[in-house]
Design an enzyme around this catalytic site. Sequence first.
Site, PDB file in Angstrom:
ATOM      1  N   THR A   1      -3.307   3.872  13.645  1.00  0.00           N
ATOM      2  CA  THR A   1      -4.087   3.916  12.288  1.00  0.00           C
ATOM      3  C   THR A   1      -3.711   2.273  11.363  1.00  0.00           C
ATOM      4  O   THR A   1      -4.509   1.893  10.641  1.00  0.00           O
ATOM      5  CB  THR A   1      -4.130   4.809  11.270  1.00  0.00           C
ATOM      6  OG1 THR A   1      -5.065   4.743  10.446  1.00  0.00           O
ATOM      7  CG2 THR A   1      -2.603   5.001  10.590  1.00  0.00           C
TER       8      THR A   1
ATOM      9  N   GLU B   1     -14.790  -1.326  -2.619  1.00  0.00           N
ATOM     10  CA  GLU B   1     -14.086  -0.163  -2.333  1.00  0.00           C
ATOM     11  C   GLU B   1     -14.999   1.071  -2.194  1.00  0.00           C
ATOM     12  O   GLU B   1     -14.791   1.941  -1.232  1.00  0.00           O
ATOM     13  CB  GLU B   1     -12.654  -0.123  -3.386  1.00  0.00           C
ATOM     14  CG  GLU B   1     -12.059   0.955  -3.053  1.00  0.00           C
ATOM     15  CD  GLU B   1     -10.978   0.643  -1.714  1.00  0.00           C
ATOM     16  OE1 GLU B   1     -11.164  -0.310  -1.073  1.00  0.00           O
ATOM     17  OE2 GLU B   1     -10.161   1.667  -1.679  1.00  0.00           O
TER      18      GLU B   1
ATOM     19  N   GLU C   1       2.840   6.268   4.214  1.00  0.00           N
ATOM     20  CA  GLU C   1       2.672   4.632   4.236  1.00  0.00           C
ATOM     21  C   GLU C   1       3.973   4.124   4.861  1.00  0.00           C
ATOM     22  O   GLU C   1       3.802   3.534   5.746  1.00  0.00           O
ATOM     23  CB  GLU C   1       2.473   4.275   2.823  1.00  0.00           C
ATOM     24  CG  GLU C   1       1.321   4.459   1.834  1.00  0.00           C
ATOM     25  CD  GLU C   1       0.115   3.800   2.603  1.00  0.00           C
ATOM     26  OE1 GLU C   1       0.310   3.125   3.593  1.00  0.00           O
ATOM     27  OE2 GLU C   1      -0.842   3.879   2.068  1.00  0.00           O
TER      28      GLU C   1
HETATM   29  C1  DMJ Z   1      -4.115   0.904   6.350  1.00  0.00           C
HETATM   30  O1  DMJ Z   1      -2.784   1.129   6.003  1.00  0.00           O
HETATM   31  C2  DMJ Z   1      -4.300   1.664   7.458  1.00  0.00           C
HETATM   32  O2  DMJ Z   1      -5.315   1.332   8.276  1.00  0.00           O
HETATM   33  C3  DMJ Z   1      -4.689   3.189   6.807  1.00  0.00           C
HETATM   34  O3  DMJ Z   1      -4.876   3.930   8.054  1.00  0.00           O
HETATM   35  C4  DMJ Z   1      -5.797   2.906   5.719  1.00  0.00           C
HETATM   36  N1  DMJ Z   1      -5.556   1.928   4.797  1.00  0.00           N
HETATM   37  C5  DMJ Z   1      -4.856   0.702   5.149  1.00  0.00           C
HETATM   38  C6  DMJ Z   1      -5.973  -0.279   5.366  1.00  0.00           C
HETATM   39  O4  DMJ Z   1      -7.095  -0.315   4.555  1.00  0.00           O
END
Ligand code: DMJ
Length: 665
Positions: A575, A470, A221
């Site tokens: 991402t 989810e 994260e």
């Molecule tokens: C984000 O922090 C990023 O996209 C990650 O790759 C997956 N989860 C969250 C969003 O859902």
Amino acid sequence: MQWRALVLGLVLLRLGLHGVLWLVFGLGPSMGFYQRFPLSFGFQRLRAPDGPVSPALGSAGPSGPSWLQPPVPGAAAGRRRAPRRPGPGMCGPAHWGYVLGGRGRGPDEYEKRYSGAFPPQLRAQMRDLARGMFVFGYDNYMAHAFPQDELNPIHCRGRGPDRGDPSNLNINDVLGNYSLTLVDALDTLAIMGNSSEFQKAVKLVINTVSFDKDSTVQVFEATIRVLGSLLSAHRIITDSKQPFGDMTIKDYDNELLHMAHDLAVRLLPAFENTKTGIPYPRVNLKTGVPPDSNNETCTAGAGSLLVEFGILSRLLGDSTFEWVARRAVKALWNLRSNDTGLLGNVVNIQTGHWVGKQSGLGAGLDSFYEYLLKSYILFGEKEDLEMFNAAYRSIQNYLRRGREACNEGEGDPPLYVNVNMFSGQLMNTWIDSLQAFFPGLQVLIGDVEDAICLHAFYYAIWKRYGALPERYNWQLQAPDVLFYPLRPELVESTYLLYQATKNPFYLHVGMDILQSLEKYTKVKCGYATLHHVIDKSKEDRMESFFLSETCKYLYLLFDEENPVHKSGTKYMFTTEGHIVSVDKHLRESPWKEFFSEDGGQDQEGKSVPRPKSPELKVINSSSNVSGFLQRWFLFFFFSEAFSLSTLSYLLNRKFSLRIYFNCFL
Ligand code: DMJ
């Protein structure tokens, strides 16, 4: 004369030792940085509508949907060889019927609603709505939450780590007491062309954010949300073309890069004392890996660090970061099943045993696949593409169920299910909302037909609830887990599919998503997590990815003229949705250029001075060791290198040894 012989002898011994360690323990980076970027983006326009209406979310007949059945051996072979492009019948009314549930509406109705042109005024209106959504969330965060990490949009307050309950990982994995939402939002400000706020925000980050915090955060994260954002903003500031308007910062001295470096160094302990090379999931930013640390990590968390760590390494000319991230990817890759080629979702970092044997495209694995391809796009390392291709084949062979083609043929439309990594047997009957990113990834490799199909499935779920639960149980055709934390994945795929096809259908989808976000999640001070997608009750949390991803992709979907699309620079999204320009600077001989004193080249190929290591105002760093420390290390190395105890210490800490070498070479 004598001392010269001694020095020569020591140098030769050191080189010999280096060589042995390199050969025997594989401590050196095996990187060839000379690959070009050969991907061709097979963007196709969608064809004119025709064909019959298909069922919406599968035919849950008496024997259940065909997704319950194992794939027919060899059925994926055709797809494996060459991804199909959208053909006649694809994504016409049949596709829209499929999306909308095929509840007896004639093709004409879908045609009218979805294929009609999307007037420029409406597009501008939607773009402004998306911008307004971002501004409302951002301004409220700044007014009520900054310098805390997140905004509680219902009570108009800030939120930081949950110090009272260290086991509250949902919060503590993400919030590090480092103004997360501000940091994560930087490049969205630039993309929206807001130079004054971008400059203000960057200065605020430089002047107020510190990583010297007693916070235990998840390495993944912190990497994707913070490190990635700092690097992206740094590149925007230093881009000589300034496509987003004037995003330069007066007297900018690479501060964001220094901060990224500082943070990455604090994350490095996660890669030490791990027998497999797979990192620990969490570190304390001040003290390193906590003594009671968990030895289990998810594949995506451990194996999706290469993009950010690789960029950092190449900007600094310090291979350490890329090397540890790459070692983790390879270690995970080597643990894949010999039979199926699949990976599980949770692994023990010391034993290499799979604790979670579920293989799917959602939580625990999603960005692992994404970063194999994106690392290749960015760095041109052939082995990343080879891993991605092999993984994609296994996914097609074992995870993909349903009929071969998206919108024709017998059986249910295709779906990617969760299976046991060793046997390929179905493990459950749900898919999660994270998997909705996958169509976007398929667009990048040109498998547009399948991307259209999977996206349509997720959009059908969105239509039903005005959000994505989810987890959605495709057998029961009902949500299994009911919350929706404003995730971006469906919007991300919608945006990439629009870029690929230019079909107005995706603008309609984006408008739909925007409107439901406004309707169901907007509260007094921002946008709130949906606690329950059916009764629409809310939770008081606005995750940072709402501003960095969800709003950004929505805005870009409607902003045809944005420099991301029109500047001539190719951008890739991390991402976490941070933009990185794909250019030769990150792909060609980075170590050669940056290890020379002359420096490197900017995105236009002009010479720029290398950020000098001693100038980096960070602590505990691998490449900014001051002259004094360097001399000390040099003395230490030469005087201690032959002591057995030192040697065995170093051998047990391969990563630290690597840092040694980086100091000297
Ligand atoms: C984000 O922090 C990023 O996209 C990650 O790759 C997956 N989860 C969250 C969003 O859902």
